[in-house]
Design a protein around this motif. Sequence first.
Motif, PDB file in Angstrom:
ATOM      1  N   GLU A 329     -22.157  29.738  44.587  1.00 33.58           N
ATOM      2  CA  GLU A 329     -22.240  28.896  43.457  1.00 33.58           C
ATOM      3  C   GLU A 329     -23.634  28.409  43.029  1.00 33.58           C
ATOM      4  OE1 GLU A 329     -19.959  25.693  44.959  1.00 33.58           O
ATOM      5  OE2 GLU A 329     -18.060  26.548  44.538  1.00 33.58           O
ATOM      6  N   ASP A 330     -24.638  28.482  43.787  1.00 32.87           N
ATOM      7  CA  ASP A 330     -25.944  27.804  43.695  1.00 32.87           C
ATOM      8  C   ASP A 330     -26.607  28.968  42.933  1.00 32.87           C
ATOM      9  OD1 ASP A 330     -25.675  25.534  45.199  1.00 32.87           O
ATOM     10  OD2 ASP A 330     -26.634  26.415  46.851  1.00 32.87           O
ATOM     11  N   LYS A 331     -26.106  30.370  43.257  1.00 37.93           N
ATOM     12  CA  LYS A 331     -26.916  31.519  42.462  1.00 37.93           C
ATOM     13  C   LYS A 331     -26.259  31.450  41.059  1.00 37.93           C
ATOM     14  CE  LYS A 331     -29.507  33.549  45.639  1.00 37.93           C
ATOM     15  NZ  LYS A 331     -31.051  33.601  45.244  1.00 37.93           N
ATOM     16  N   THR A 337     -27.728  27.517  33.276  1.00 36.72           N
ATOM     17  CA  THR A 337     -29.024  27.177  32.737  1.00 36.72           C
ATOM     18  C   THR A 337     -29.787  27.821  31.692  1.00 36.72           C
ATOM     19  OG1 THR A 337     -29.332  25.964  34.755  1.00 36.72           O
ATOM     20  CG2 THR A 337     -31.509  26.034  33.265  1.00 36.72           C
ATOM     21  N   LEU A 338     -29.592  29.266  32.177  1.00 33.11           N
ATOM     22  CA  LEU A 338     -30.351  30.424  31.369  1.00 33.11           C
ATOM     23  C   LEU A 338     -29.526  30.188  29.821  1.00 33.11           C
ATOM     24  CD1 LEU A 338     -31.141  33.291  33.836  1.00 33.11           C
ATOM     25  CD2 LEU A 338     -32.794  31.925  32.452  1.00 33.11           C
ATOM     26  N   LEU A 339     -28.444  29.988  30.013  1.00 36.22           N
ATOM     27  CA  LEU A 339     -27.597  30.349  28.888  1.00 36.22           C
ATOM     28  C   LEU A 339     -27.927  29.317  27.830  1.00 36.22           C
ATOM     29  CD1 LEU A 339     -24.112  31.544  30.259  1.00 36.22           C
ATOM     30  CD2 LEU A 339     -25.820  32.975  28.589  1.00 36.22           C
ATOM     31  N   GLU A 375     -30.608  43.638  42.380  1.00 38.61           N
ATOM     32  CA  GLU A 375     -29.575  44.178  43.231  1.00 38.61           C
ATOM     33  C   GLU A 375     -29.629  44.039  44.539  1.00 38.61           C
ATOM     34  OE1 GLU A 375     -28.316  48.802  44.182  1.00 38.61           O
ATOM     35  OE2 GLU A 375     -29.476  48.460  42.450  1.00 38.61           O
ATOM     36  N   ALA A 376     -30.853  43.501  45.200  1.00 39.51           N
ATOM     37  CA  ALA A 376     -31.075  43.272  46.529  1.00 39.51           C
ATOM     38  C   ALA A 376     -30.462  41.703  46.634  1.00 39.51           C
ATOM     39  CB  ALA A 376     -32.628  43.161  46.805  1.00 39.51           C
ATOM     40  N   GLY A 377     -30.447  40.903  45.793  1.00 45.27           N
ATOM     41  CA  GLY A 377     -30.170  39.638  45.849  1.00 45.27           C
ATOM     42  C   GLY A 377     -28.499  39.722  45.766  1.00 45.27           C
TER      43      GLY A 377
END
Length: 793
Positions: A329-331, A337-339, A375-377
């Motif tokens: 959920e944090d990610k 916020t970006l939207l 991709e790593a995240g």
Amino acid sequence: MGDVEEEAAGDSLAFTLHLDKPLSSQVDKASWNPDKDLLAMATRDHQLIVHRFNWQRLWAITPEMQVTSLCWRPDGKALAVGHDDGSIAIHDVENGDVLRQIATHDTAVECLYWAQEGQEAADHGDDVFCYEDRTSRFFPSPPHTPPMPGMASNFDMSGVLGHVAEDQSQANRKNVLRAAQQRLYILCSGDRNGIICLSAFGVFPIGKLDIRDLTISGMVAEYKSVAKPVSRLLDASALEVSLSEDLRNMTVICSGAQSVESLQAMAGAESRASGLYAISVDTSLLGDRRKELRQVALQASSVEELLEVVEGTVTVMRKHWSEAISTFEDKFRSLSTLLLEHGSPVKPRDEFLSLLACGSASAALHQFLAASLGEAGLKRLAKSIDTAGRELHNLIAEHLQPAAEIIAFRVGELRGLSRWRSRLRRIGLHETLMEDAMENAGMLLVQVERLLRTVSDTTGQFRLFFVWLTKSLRQLNGDVGPQANQLPAIDSVGVADFLRTHFERDPVGPHLAPASDGLVVDIKPEEEARIVELAIMGGFADTKFLSRTLSSQIERLRASCQEAFAMPVKEISPNLQARCMLLLCPLSSSLPPISTVPLSLTYFEVNSGSVKEESRLEDYICLRVQDDASAADQNVVVIVRDFSVSDYSLPGGAKVPEVLALRLEKSLHCIDLALYKQRQVILLVSEKDLEDDEKTIQTYLMLLQLEDLEFTPLSPTSSPMSRLPLLHLCSTLEAVVDVGLKSGKVRAIAQLDAVPPLAVSASRGLACVFAGQRRALLYDLEEDEEGQDDEME
């Protein structure tokens, strides 16, 4: 002294001294393990220590509360410890770990006694009730509470019911478990407020007795007056308690002020008499229903332990899942916020649905996937959710579900037993209450099964979502190499379903939420209609149970089990009736505190001498009595036997107790005493200088054979005995025997400043004497006898 006395003080007549060791602190309580060469001690610096025979320390702990009493379980595998806050801790013999902490008292636990059902009682020919615990036939060993993430495993509490603690093969473990379940252990505990509690296996309450509320008949059987005196013991405080192996008789030694309600028959007696009293309690219901109590206690105790496993497992599952879902959920919260920063009012879920449908992403979504997440995240996030899902699945399969199944089976067994009302209702097993507990156990099983499916479905949907998101990110980055084709095909329908139902709403969290949160789980209308149909066909009467969280259902099950398992105390306690009471010695301000009076209480098995007749149990009460009326009475030890089986309320009286007073020589003073094996008593005495009472010449251990002494019956019709001190009764009945250094077996010991407690091991023939200079001396009470036998041969 005479020649015999001089020999008594010589080294040739001393017990074999195995060791003489210093102590870091003076010892207040000491008790020998009945099965092993282990000595448990509570010291004045608040330590609980267990030493081996060679004085090697096995373990030592510092309890948070002061230790007020000690008692080993008869098999020697657990130690019950009473504290001044009313709690009782059961410690494992191997390492001192607390197997179970129970709070049955409100004030200091002054005495503990762990009775074991005798072999003859266990093998008695009463086969009307013959029941075998069948759980091991259908289920493996019960699960244990899993450790919290990052913590070590919890301690195995199965030993509290007599389960094996040693490493053994599975077959041996089952055999030892069956053997342990063949006998009933009852822990008796008494506190300063006169409350006596009885607990099967030390954990399952089966009886409670308030001495201050008892109406007790005096030691008088025949009265010409209509009003028979009935006594109450005010301000009672329990000092010692003992329960016979046949579980039919209990003797309680307590201090208090006797109040007689009917004084017409007690002409000239005072209204109150403060002193030390012995009370005989009829516990025949425990003996008559010992098999039923054993099975109910085993099943109920196991249910309570497994409920703790279930609750602990849910807590661990909540921890695993909440950490993973919080990271998720944090990610994705940063995408919202970006939207907003890009001026888009669209929700993240709609952005992902648009990406799934059209294959194109907005600038904000592209920035989030390529820059913020990467991709790593994305792989780390997918691994976190997948790992949590696997942990939950394993915890359900290995801990939660097996525990819930065994609970349901055991509750079902108890429900079946409760239908035999003539035998089980009397000890508090009520069918209606067990039906309620059984329904709640069944509901828990259904909820656990539903949770397992929910976790599996949710983990699979999360996996589909991350695979699709990884493939979409590579396509957005223009990665069309061979690596992009290694991902499995995309299930667009499954991903769309996840985004609409699970992306913004945690499907697993509400099931694991604490009951205090008051959450309600949504159920589909068709499922609710199906439950209503099942209820009509004989299903659960509660058709709303699926809307409860798992913790709420566990809480309901625990409440229903507690209500059902509280009934034995309510049903059995009124049947614990006092037979009679005997004044042992009076109390006055001029005498030392009653807590310093040497006192010992136990039961001996006595053979009748006839092969056809069974052996019987004979109780002995031994104490040093004091009377400020005569200085000579400071050195008298009084012994009462057969007190627990006396009942003066019966017409003509029953078997009467017998008494004997041992009057020590003027120079001898009894420091402490202990009843020993084969109807023997051991006295720890000091020899004083007749010209200087403060000077000790020698200290002795005296061993007397009680069966060689002549006891005198207490005649119930000779005088109103209930108000007379025991020492006066012995003098009146001429039941006084002079004892000196020529009497019995007398041995000198190395220390002159011996102090209580005297710790005696009947099974090992050992005595531990403590000195005021903080030393412990260990004597072998039997070895010199063997040496003499060898010489005679």
